[in-house]
Design an enzyme around this catalytic site. Structure first.
Site, PDB file in Angstrom:
ATOM      1  N   ARG A 119     -30.014  12.148  -2.522  1.00  9.50           N
ATOM      2  CA  ARG A 119     -29.476  13.504  -2.396  1.00  9.50           C
ATOM      3  C   ARG A 119     -28.034  13.559  -2.862  1.00  9.50           C
ATOM      4  O   ARG A 119     -27.236  12.695  -2.501  1.00  9.50           O
ATOM      5  CB  ARG A 119     -29.554  13.978  -0.946  1.00  9.50           C
ATOM      6  CG  ARG A 119     -30.993  14.119  -0.551  1.00  9.50           C
ATOM      7  CD  ARG A 119     -31.169  14.887   0.710  1.00  9.50           C
ATOM      8  NE  ARG A 119     -32.599  14.949   0.998  1.00  9.50           N
ATOM      9  CZ  ARG A 119     -33.111  15.577   2.023  1.00  9.50           C
ATOM     10  NH1 ARG A 119     -32.323  16.196   2.876  1.00  9.50           N
ATOM     11  NH2 ARG A 119     -34.410  15.589   2.203  1.00  9.50           N
ATOM     12  N   TRP A 157     -32.032  21.162  -0.838  1.00 12.79           N
ATOM     13  CA  TRP A 157     -32.005  19.772  -1.317  1.00 12.79           C
ATOM     14  C   TRP A 157     -31.059  19.651  -2.504  1.00 12.79           C
ATOM     15  O   TRP A 157     -31.366  20.114  -3.597  1.00 12.79           O
ATOM     16  CB  TRP A 157     -33.419  19.327  -1.712  1.00 12.79           C
ATOM     17  CG  TRP A 157     -34.307  19.229  -0.520  1.00 12.79           C
ATOM     18  CD1 TRP A 157     -34.416  18.163   0.316  1.00 12.79           C
ATOM     19  CD2 TRP A 157     -35.182  20.230  -0.011  1.00 12.79           C
ATOM     20  NE1 TRP A 157     -35.306  18.436   1.322  1.00 12.79           N
ATOM     21  CE2 TRP A 157     -35.805  19.699   1.157  1.00 12.79           C
ATOM     22  CE3 TRP A 157     -35.518  21.526  -0.397  1.00 12.79           C
ATOM     23  CZ2 TRP A 157     -36.716  20.420   1.911  1.00 12.79           C
ATOM     24  CZ3 TRP A 157     -36.435  22.232   0.358  1.00 12.79           C
ATOM     25  CH2 TRP A 157     -37.031  21.688   1.493  1.00 12.79           C
ATOM     26  N   HIS A 194     -36.954  14.045  -1.463  1.00 13.53           N
ATOM     27  CA  HIS A 194     -37.701  13.776  -0.230  1.00 13.53           C
ATOM     28  C   HIS A 194     -39.016  13.082  -0.586  1.00 13.53           C
ATOM     29  O   HIS A 194     -39.345  12.945  -1.775  1.00 13.53           O
ATOM     30  CB  HIS A 194     -37.935  15.052   0.592  1.00 13.53           C
ATOM     31  CG  HIS A 194     -38.499  16.218  -0.176  1.00 13.53           C
ATOM     32  ND1 HIS A 194     -38.760  17.431   0.383  1.00 13.53           N
ATOM     33  CD2 HIS A 194     -38.864  16.356  -1.480  1.00 13.53           C
ATOM     34  CE1 HIS A 194     -39.254  18.266  -0.514  1.00 13.53           C
ATOM     35  NE2 HIS A 194     -39.326  17.622  -1.659  1.00 13.53           N
ATOM     36  N   VAL A 212     -44.507  24.408   4.637  1.00 14.22           N
ATOM     37  CA  VAL A 212     -45.249  24.420   5.904  1.00 14.22           C
ATOM     38  C   VAL A 212     -45.149  25.799   6.567  1.00 14.22           C
ATOM     39  O   VAL A 212     -44.201  26.543   6.331  1.00 14.22           O
ATOM     40  CB  VAL A 212     -44.709  23.347   6.909  1.00 14.22           C
ATOM     41  CG1 VAL A 212     -45.083  21.955   6.466  1.00 14.22           C
ATOM     42  CG2 VAL A 212     -43.216  23.485   7.120  1.00 14.22           C
ATOM     43  N   GLN A 218     -37.068   7.913   3.733  1.00 11.64           N
ATOM     44  CA  GLN A 218     -37.846   8.816   4.580  1.00 11.64           C
ATOM     45  C   GLN A 218     -39.234   8.232   4.771  1.00 11.64           C
ATOM     46  O   GLN A 218     -39.650   7.333   4.035  1.00 11.64           O
ATOM     47  CB  GLN A 218     -37.980  10.194   3.916  1.00 11.64           C
ATOM     48  CG  GLN A 218     -36.716  11.029   3.992  1.00 11.64           C
ATOM     49  CD  GLN A 218     -36.955  12.459   3.516  1.00 11.64           C
ATOM     50  OE1 GLN A 218     -37.915  12.751   2.807  1.00 11.64           O
ATOM     51  NE2 GLN A 218     -36.066  13.359   3.919  1.00 11.64           N
ATOM     52  N   ALA A 258     -47.895  18.015   8.365  1.00  9.41           N
ATOM     53  CA  ALA A 258     -47.096  17.098   7.551  1.00  9.41           C
ATOM     54  C   ALA A 258     -45.754  16.913   8.249  1.00  9.41           C
ATOM     55  O   ALA A 258     -45.297  17.808   8.972  1.00  9.41           O
ATOM     56  CB  ALA A 258     -46.884  17.664   6.157  1.00  9.41           C
TER      57      ALA A 258
HETATM   58  C1  FA5 Z   1     -37.249  17.190   4.303  1.00  6.42           C
HETATM   59  O1  FA5 Z   1     -36.798  16.400   3.475  1.00  6.42           O
HETATM   60  C2  FA5 Z   1     -38.687  17.604   4.327  1.00  6.42           C
HETATM   61  N1  FA5 Z   1     -39.349  17.072   3.167  1.00  6.42           N
HETATM   62  C3  FA5 Z   1     -39.319  17.125   5.614  1.00  6.42           C
HETATM   63  C4  FA5 Z   1     -40.669  17.719   5.858  1.00  6.42           C
HETATM   64  C5  FA5 Z   1     -41.819  17.043   5.449  1.00  6.42           C
HETATM   65  C6  FA5 Z   1     -40.807  18.944   6.470  1.00  6.42           C
HETATM   66  C7  FA5 Z   1     -43.067  17.578   5.675  1.00  6.42           C
HETATM   67  C8  FA5 Z   1     -42.032  19.495   6.678  1.00  6.42           C
HETATM   68  C9  FA5 Z   1     -43.160  18.814   6.286  1.00  6.42           C
HETATM   69  P1  FA5 Z   1     -35.012  17.360   5.666  1.00  6.42           P
HETATM   70  O2  FA5 Z   1     -34.144  17.633   4.497  1.00  6.42           O
HETATM   71  O3  FA5 Z   1     -34.680  18.030   6.925  1.00  6.42           O
HETATM   72  O4  FA5 Z   1     -36.513  17.672   5.313  1.00  6.42           O
HETATM   73  O5  FA5 Z   1     -35.032  15.780   5.905  1.00  6.42           O
HETATM   74  C10 FA5 Z   1     -35.915  15.147   6.814  1.00  6.42           C
HETATM   75  C11 FA5 Z   1     -35.198  14.118   7.650  1.00  6.42           C
HETATM   76  O6  FA5 Z   1     -34.573  13.168   6.792  1.00  6.42           O
HETATM   77  C12 FA5 Z   1     -34.078  14.676   8.479  1.00  6.42           C
HETATM   78  O7  FA5 Z   1     -34.561  15.168   9.704  1.00  6.42           O
HETATM   79  C13 FA5 Z   1     -33.179  13.487   8.672  1.00  6.42           C
HETATM   80  O8  FA5 Z   1     -33.675  12.650   9.705  1.00  6.42           O
HETATM   81  C14 FA5 Z   1     -33.338  12.765   7.360  1.00  6.42           C
HETATM   82  N2  FA5 Z   1     -32.254  13.088   6.428  1.00  6.42           N
HETATM   83  C15 FA5 Z   1     -32.155  14.147   5.615  1.00  6.42           C
HETATM   84  N3  FA5 Z   1     -31.034  14.104   4.892  1.00  6.42           N
HETATM   85  C16 FA5 Z   1     -30.397  12.972   5.232  1.00  6.42           C
HETATM   86  C17 FA5 Z   1     -29.191  12.331   4.810  1.00  6.42           C
HETATM   87  N4  FA5 Z   1     -28.422  12.821   3.863  1.00  6.42           N
HETATM   88  N5  FA5 Z   1     -28.871  11.151   5.394  1.00  6.42           N
HETATM   89  C18 FA5 Z   1     -29.677  10.618   6.333  1.00  6.42           C
HETATM   90  N6  FA5 Z   1     -30.806  11.148   6.756  1.00  6.42           N
HETATM   91  C19 FA5 Z   1     -31.179  12.318   6.232  1.00  6.42           C
END
Ligand code: FA5
Length: 348
Positions: free
Chosen positions: A198, A154, A172, A255, A212, A316
């Protein structure tokens, strides 16, 4: 000028006035402070006694007469102007009404509300958390201690150090899990929609400012099977048709096990290519778009929130709201949601 001539002239000018403004200047020309008749009346003083009386009467009569004529003409003109404005301002009650421009909801708001409604129908409540978050909630409590390599997952906007803990813009919605568990006892099921930030470069599927929707369900026997059922039902209701999804094993420190859910890209029909064989930028040419991260809550997370991990288990997930909107409406580039272009927004 003889008085009779003055009379003739003044009458002609009064009746020739086409509107009240013209009549007003005509009045000044003859009856005003420096008007022709006024000056004539003043000059009578210099005449010998005999002719003064006669001329004086004549001039005074003319003065009264012209005042009368002026009032008469004024009334006529007022009436004319009134009928004219009455005509111009007449309201046509049969004319069609003007359409009022209605405001509308941004597509992201619509998607978020639809998601809240659907999860609500499955018994999920809504929780919230702050955009400016403490390092503890965003990382440590989620089993990501300082110096853990997973922090690189992140890219973070750090804020100036505060006295007790470092602050950041939440990367997130997962910190809401901890906040909620700190003040509630299981069993429960909640979602937490909201904005996250981000420090990363943008492209067709990435934004630095995004939304999100977190989900958390905790009970004594909540399993991956529950997660799959809930998520499948959600997609079915949200898209009102069956969508192809796949679960991939993945790693998130909070997780165990962890996985990611991908959806077949609706922009290219899952082929990774667009017309004339050009690569599809919406899904990065893969034919799949990553929709969410998910998994079974890690025991360390339960401990950080004050729960006994031997007693409770749960799943989650965190899904990208923009990605959901892209798939729902066939929007090829995530940046379109943030440009404030009304032509784009009015399509929804
Ligand atoms: C997370 O942020 C974790 N907190 C998700 C999670 C929650 C995992 C609970 C397990 C349990 P990640 O960085 O992959 O994970 O982001 C989750 C989703 O947010 C991605 O699958 C995507 O759909 C969206 N996302 C992430 N970064 C971006 C971005 N820069 N622009 C648009 N969508 C994004």
């Amino acid at each position: 000028m003889p008085i009779s001539e003055l009379k003739k002239q003044a009458l002609a000018v009064f009746s020739g006035a086409k509107n009240l403004a013209e009549l007003d200047s005509a009045y000044h020309l003859y009856l005003g402070r420096k008007g022709k008749l006024t000056l004539l009346l003043r000059s009578l003083r210099e005449l010998p006694e005999t002719s003064r009386r006669e001329k004086g009467k004549e001039a005074n009569d003319l003065h009264d007469f012209l005042e009368q004529q002026f009032s008469k003409r004024k009334q006529e003109l007022q009436k004319e102007e009134f009928t004219q404005s009455e005509k111009a301002e007449r309201i046509d009650v049969t004319a069609p009404g003007k359409r009022i421009a209605l405001g509308r909801l941004h597509p992201l708001t619509r998607v978020q509300r639809a998601a809240i409604r659907i999860f609500g129908s499955m018994g999920f409540g809504v929780a919230e958390g702050p955009h400016i978050e403490a390092e503890w909630y965003n990382f440590d409590a989620l089993n990501i201690p300082a110096n853990h390599p997973a922090r690189d997952m992140w890219d973070t906007f750090w804020l100036k150090d505060s006295k007790n803990s470092r602050l950041l813009l939440r990367t997130h919605t997962s910190p809401v899990q901890i906040r909620y568990m700190e003040s509630h006892q299981p069993p429960f099921r909640i979602i937490a929609p909201g904005r996250v930030f981000r420090y990363e470069a943008t492209d067709a599927k990435h934004s630095f400012d995004l939304h999100q929707l977190e989900g958390l369900m905790v009970g004594r026997d909540v399993s991956v099977a529950h997660f799959k059922a809930v998520i499948q039902k959600f997609y079915e209701l949200f898209f009102a048709k069956s969508m192809t999804i796949r679960l991939r094993p993945s790693y998130f420190p909070f997780v165990e096990p962890g996985f990611e859910v991908d959806m077949s890209c609706v922009i290219c029909g899952g082929t990774g290519k667009k017309a004339k064989n050009t690569p599809c930028s919406s899904c990065g040419h893969t034919g799949w778009l990553e929709m969410m991260g998910a998994g079974m809550v890690h025991p360390n997370v339960f401990k950080a929130a004050g729960y006994n991990p031997r007693e409770w288990q749960g799943f989650a997930f965190g899904m990208g709201v923009e990605r959901l909107a892209m798939m729902k409406f066939g929007v090829p580039d995530i940046r379109l949601f943030f440009e404030g272009d009304l032509q784009f927004i009015r399509q929804f």
